[in-house]
Enzyme design. Structure first.
Site, PDB file in Angstrom:
ATOM      1  N   GLU A  90       0.851  -1.191   0.000  1.00 39.89           N
ATOM      2  CA  GLU A  90       0.000   0.000   0.000  1.00 39.89           C
ATOM      3  C   GLU A  90       0.887   1.242   0.000  1.00 39.89           C
ATOM      4  O   GLU A  90       2.000   1.221   0.549  1.00 39.89           O
ATOM      5  CB  GLU A  90      -0.876  -0.018   1.267  1.00 39.89           C
ATOM      6  CG  GLU A  90      -1.762   1.201   1.413  1.00 39.89           C
ATOM      7  CD  GLU A  90      -2.869   1.023   2.461  1.00 39.89           C
ATOM      8  OE1 GLU A  90      -2.840   0.038   3.217  1.00 39.89           O
ATOM      9  OE2 GLU A  90      -3.760   1.890   2.512  1.00 39.89           O
ATOM     10  N   GLU A 112      -6.432  -9.363   3.372  1.00 41.98           N
ATOM     11  CA  GLU A 112      -5.605  -8.697   4.388  1.00 41.98           C
ATOM     12  C   GLU A 112      -5.632  -9.580   5.619  1.00 41.98           C
ATOM     13  O   GLU A 112      -6.708  -9.814   6.189  1.00 41.98           O
ATOM     14  CB  GLU A 112      -6.125  -7.299   4.753  1.00 41.98           C
ATOM     15  CG  GLU A 112      -5.837  -6.249   3.698  1.00 41.98           C
ATOM     16  CD  GLU A 112      -6.162  -4.828   4.144  1.00 41.98           C
ATOM     17  OE1 GLU A 112      -5.956  -4.503   5.330  1.00 41.98           O
ATOM     18  OE2 GLU A 112      -6.636  -4.062   3.298  1.00 41.98           O
ATOM     19  N   ASN A 132     -12.239  -0.943  -0.997  1.00 42.59           N
ATOM     20  CA  ASN A 132     -11.555  -1.503   0.184  1.00 42.59           C
ATOM     21  C   ASN A 132     -12.371  -1.236   1.440  1.00 42.59           C
ATOM     22  O   ASN A 132     -12.788  -0.093   1.676  1.00 42.59           O
ATOM     23  CB  ASN A 132     -10.173  -0.853   0.349  1.00 42.59           C
ATOM     24  CG  ASN A 132      -9.452  -1.338   1.591  1.00 42.59           C
ATOM     25  OD1 ASN A 132      -9.055  -2.503   1.666  1.00 42.59           O
ATOM     26  ND2 ASN A 132      -9.296  -0.464   2.579  1.00 42.59           N
ATOM     27  N   GLU A 133     -12.608  -2.273   2.216  1.00 45.04           N
ATOM     28  CA  GLU A 133     -13.243  -2.153   3.548  1.00 45.04           C
ATOM     29  C   GLU A 133     -14.372  -1.127   3.570  1.00 45.04           C
ATOM     30  O   GLU A 133     -14.401  -0.224   4.425  1.00 45.04           O
ATOM     31  CB  GLU A 133     -12.179  -1.822   4.611  1.00 45.04           C
ATOM     32  CG  GLU A 133     -11.195  -2.952   4.805  1.00 45.04           C
ATOM     33  CD  GLU A 133     -10.242  -2.783   5.987  1.00 45.04           C
ATOM     34  OE1 GLU A 133     -10.188  -1.689   6.581  1.00 45.04           O
ATOM     35  OE2 GLU A 133      -9.539  -3.760   6.309  1.00 45.04           O
TER      36      GLU A 133
HETATM   37  O1  AHR Z   1      -3.064  -2.779   6.199  1.00 41.18           O
HETATM   38  C1  AHR Z   1      -3.326  -1.599   6.880  1.00 41.18           C
HETATM   39  C2  AHR Z   1      -4.769  -1.155   6.736  1.00 41.18           C
HETATM   40  O2  AHR Z   1      -5.598  -2.050   7.394  1.00 41.18           O
HETATM   41  C3  AHR Z   1      -5.323  -1.106   5.329  1.00 41.18           C
HETATM   42  O3  AHR Z   1      -5.044   0.075   4.669  1.00 41.18           O
HETATM   43  C4  AHR Z   1      -6.800  -1.225   5.568  1.00 41.18           C
HETATM   44  O4  AHR Z   1      -7.467  -1.822   4.491  1.00 41.18           O
HETATM   45  C5  AHR Z   1      -6.910  -2.028   6.856  1.00 41.18           C
HETATM   46  O5  AHR Z   1      -7.769  -1.457   7.766  1.00 41.18           O
END
Ligand code: AHR
Length: 503
Positions: free
Chosen positions: A26, A291, A171-172
Site C-alpha cells: 500500500e 488482508e 476496500n473495507e
Molecule cells: O493494512 C493496513 C490497513 O488495514 C489497510 O489500509 C486497511 O485496508 C486495513 O484497515
C-alpha cells in the site's frame, strides 16, 4: 509433557492455490518509498528499486500482490500516478495523513512486479470515485490499443496492456473509517453496477467484492448477505480481512487467533451458500482473504497516528511493527487455517510486505532483513504442493478467554502427485512440550521449527539473524511411528514420504 496423535487424511480438500501466498503493498508509510524503491540506495537498480528487497521478496515466495491500498485507495486518483514523473502531482493522503509524491505509480510498480515474479491484484477507488473512473482505469490497463486511454498508456512507455486479471472493488467499505464508507445496500448496488460494466469490457476478469473488515464488525454477517445479494452473479470473490493483536497479556487467546479465522471463514462460507441457495445459483463465490496478519493496532492508534493541517509527512515511519517469535507462531497457525479452508479460500494476501506490518524491513541507505513472520510464510509457500489434505488431531485442549476451549495442537498437510507430504503443525502450549505421534509409517525428509525460549525475541538492524529456523527433534516409537517433539509455543513444517519396505 503432553501427547498428541495426528492422522493425515487420504482425501484431498482442494488443490493448493498459489494465490494463497499473496501479499499487499500500500502507499502507506515506508512500504514503497525507502521500502521497495530507493534510487539512492547502494543496491538500487536502473529503475530505483532496491535489489536487496527484490531478493527477499523472491525468497518469501509471494504470488499476487494487492496494490495500491488499503485505505489509501479510497481517495486515490489513478491518473496522478501515470505519465512523466516530473508532471505528477503531490497529493495529500487522508487515510494516513501523509504526502504522496506519485513518484512510483502503476507503470513503475508493474515493472517491479516483473522483477519479483508476482502478479498484480489491483484495487479501485469506490470511496470518492465510482464506476466511470474504474472503467477508465480498466481501459488504460487492459485495452491493447486504439482508444485514447490505451494510446496514452503506450505513450507513457507501455505498448502491451498490463492485462490485470484480479480487481478489488474498493476496500473495507463497511468501515466507518473508510473514505466514502457506505451502507451494505448502497455499496452492494455500486459494486454490482461497476462489476457489470467491467464485465462488459471483459467477462473473464476476476472481481473481488468487499466483505467485512473483521469478524467483530457490528454488521458482520448481514453485510455479506446484503452485498452478495446484489453482486452474487457479477463477482468471483468476497473479501475477508483480519488482524490479530496480543492484548492484555492474554497469550492463550492470542495463540488461538486461528480459531477466530476458522470461524470467520466458516461464517462467510455459510453466507455465500445461503445467497447461492436463494438465487438458485450453481456458482460458488470464493473467498479472498486479502488482508491478514498480526498487528499492534493500539500502538498505531495511540502512538503513530499523524495529526495537523500543516503536517503531511512524506513516507513517515508508520505501522512498523517489530515481530516476535510469538507473533510468528501465530502467523504460522493462521497459514494453517487458510490451508484448511482451501476449498473456500483460494486467494489471500499477507498484509503487508515491506516495512508496514511486514515480513521484510529496510533501513534507508542501510540493510534489509527478515522479520520473524517471514519464516513461516516463506516455508509454507515453498512446501505447500499439490493438494491440501486434512489432519485429524487428537490432543489435549485448553481454555481461552476469547475463543473458548481450544486444541493445543493444530495441523494441516499437503500431498503432491508423488505422495510426498508437507505437514504444518503448531503447538499452542505455553508450558509443555507435546510429543506428537504420526499415525501410519513415514520417513521424515526434512524438518524446520520456529521456536525460542524467549518468545519476545525478534530480528532487528543490530541483530538481523537473532531468530532463525532450526531443526525439529524427532524419533520413532516401538511401533515404528514417527514421534515429533514440539517445544512450547512453536510452529513446525515437516516433509514426509510414505515409508516403503526396506527404508
Ligand atoms: O493494512 C493496513 C490497513 O488495514 C489497510 O489500509 C486497511 O485496508 C486495513 O484497515
Amino acid at each position: 509433557m503432553a501427547n498428541a496423535h495426528l492422522t493425515i487424511a487420504e482425501v484431498p480438500i482442494a488443490p493448493v492455490s498459489r494465490r494463497l501466498f499473496g501479499s499487499f503493498v500500500e502507499h502507506l508509510g515506508r512500504a514503497v518509498y525507502s521500502g521497495i524503491y530507493e534510487p539512492d540506495h547502494p543496491t538500487a537498480d536502473e529503475d530505483g528499486f532496491r535489489t536487496d528487497v527484490i531478493g527477499l521478496v523472491r525468497e518469501l515466495g509471494v504470488s499476487a500482490i494487492r496494490y495500491p491500498g488499503g485505505n489509501f485507495v479510497s481517495s486515490f486518483k489513478w491518473e496522478d500516478s501515470v505519465g512523466p514523473v516530473e508532471h505528477r502531482p503531490r497529493r495529500i493522503d487522508l487515510a494516513w495523513h501523509s504526502m504522496e509524491t506519485n513518484e512510483v505509480g502503476l507503470h513503475e510498480f508493474s515493472r517491479w512486479l516483473d522483477k519479483v515474479g508476482s502478479e498484480l491484484m489491483l484495487a479501485i477507488n469506490l470511496g470518492t470515485r465510482g464506476t466511470g473512473d474504474a472503467l477508465e482505469l480498466l481501459e488504460y490497463t487492459n485495452l491493447p490499443a486504439g482508444s485514447s486511454l490505451a494510446d496514452q498508456r503506450a505513450a507513457n512507455g507501455r505498448s502491451e496492456p498490463f492485462d490485470v486479471r484480479m480487481w478489488c472493488l474498493g476496500n473495507e467499505m463497511d468501515g466507518p473509517w473508510q473514505i466514502g464508507h457506505r451502507s451494505a445496500d448502497d455499496y452492494g448496488k455500486l459494486a454490482a453496477q461497476t462489476a457489470r460494466a467491467m464485465r462488459a469490457f471483459d467477462p473473464t476478469l476476476e472481481l473481488v467484492v468487499c466483505g467485512s473488515s473483521n469478524s467483530q464488525m457490528p454488521t458482520f454477517g448481514t453485510w455479506e448477505q446484503t452485498v452478495l445479494s446484489h453482486t452474487y452473479d457479477e463477482v468471483d470473490y468476497i473479501s475477508c480481512h483480519a488482524y490479530y493483536e496480543f492484548k492484555n497479556g492474554d497469550i492463550g487467546s492470542f495463540l488461538a487467533s486461528a480459531v477466530d479465522m476458522d470461524r470467520f471463514i466458516d461464517t462467510v462460507a455459510a453466507a455465500i451458500d445461503n445467497v447461492a441457495k436463494e438465487k438458485v445459483s450453481e456458482k460458488t463465490v470464493a473467498i479472498s482473504f486479502d488482508e491478514w496478519n498480526v498487528w499492534d493496532i493500539e500502538r498505531w492508534e495511540k502512538v503513530d497516528k499523524i495529526h495537523g493541517v500543516e503536517n503531511w509527512p512524506q513516507a513517515p515511519r508508520l505501522l512498523e511493527d517489530v515481530y516476535t517469535v510469538l507473533d510468528a507462531v501465530v502467523v504460522g497457525s493462521l497459514l494453517i487455517s487458510l490451508l484448511k479452508h482451501a476449498d473456500r479460500v483460494t486467494s489471500a494476501s499477507l498484509a503487508q510486505l515491506v516495512n508496514v506490518i511486514a515480513p521484510i524491513v529496510t533501513e534507508p541507505g542501510g540493510p534489509a532483513w527478515r522479520q520473524t513472520i517471514f519464516f513461516p510464510f516463506a516455508t509454507t509457500s515453498r512446501l505447500a504442493r499439490g493438494s491440501v489434505v486434512g489432519v485429524r488431531v487428537e490432543a489435549p485442549s485448553y481454555e481461552t478467554v476469547q475463543h473458548g476451549e481450544v486444541s493445543l495442537i493444530d495441523a494441516v498437510a499437503t500431498r503432491d502427485d508423488d505422495g510426498r507430504v508437507s505437514l504444518f503443525v503448531v503447538n499452542r502450549s505455553v508450558a509443555e512440550t507435546v510429543d506428537v505421534t504420526l499415525e501410519g509409517l513415514w520417513v521424515v525428509d526434512s524438518t524446520v521449527m520456529l521456536s525460542d525460549e524467549d518468545l519476545a525475541a525478534s530480528n532487528t538492524a543490530a541483530e538481523p539473524d537473532r531468530v532463525e529456523l532450526a531443526a525439529l527433534a524427532h524419533d520413532r516409537d516401538e511401533d515404528d511411528r514417527v514421534v515429533l517433539h514440539l517445544p512450547p509455543v512453536c510452529w513446525v513444517a515437516i516433509e514426509l514420504s510414505p515409508r516403503r519396505v526396506g527404508r
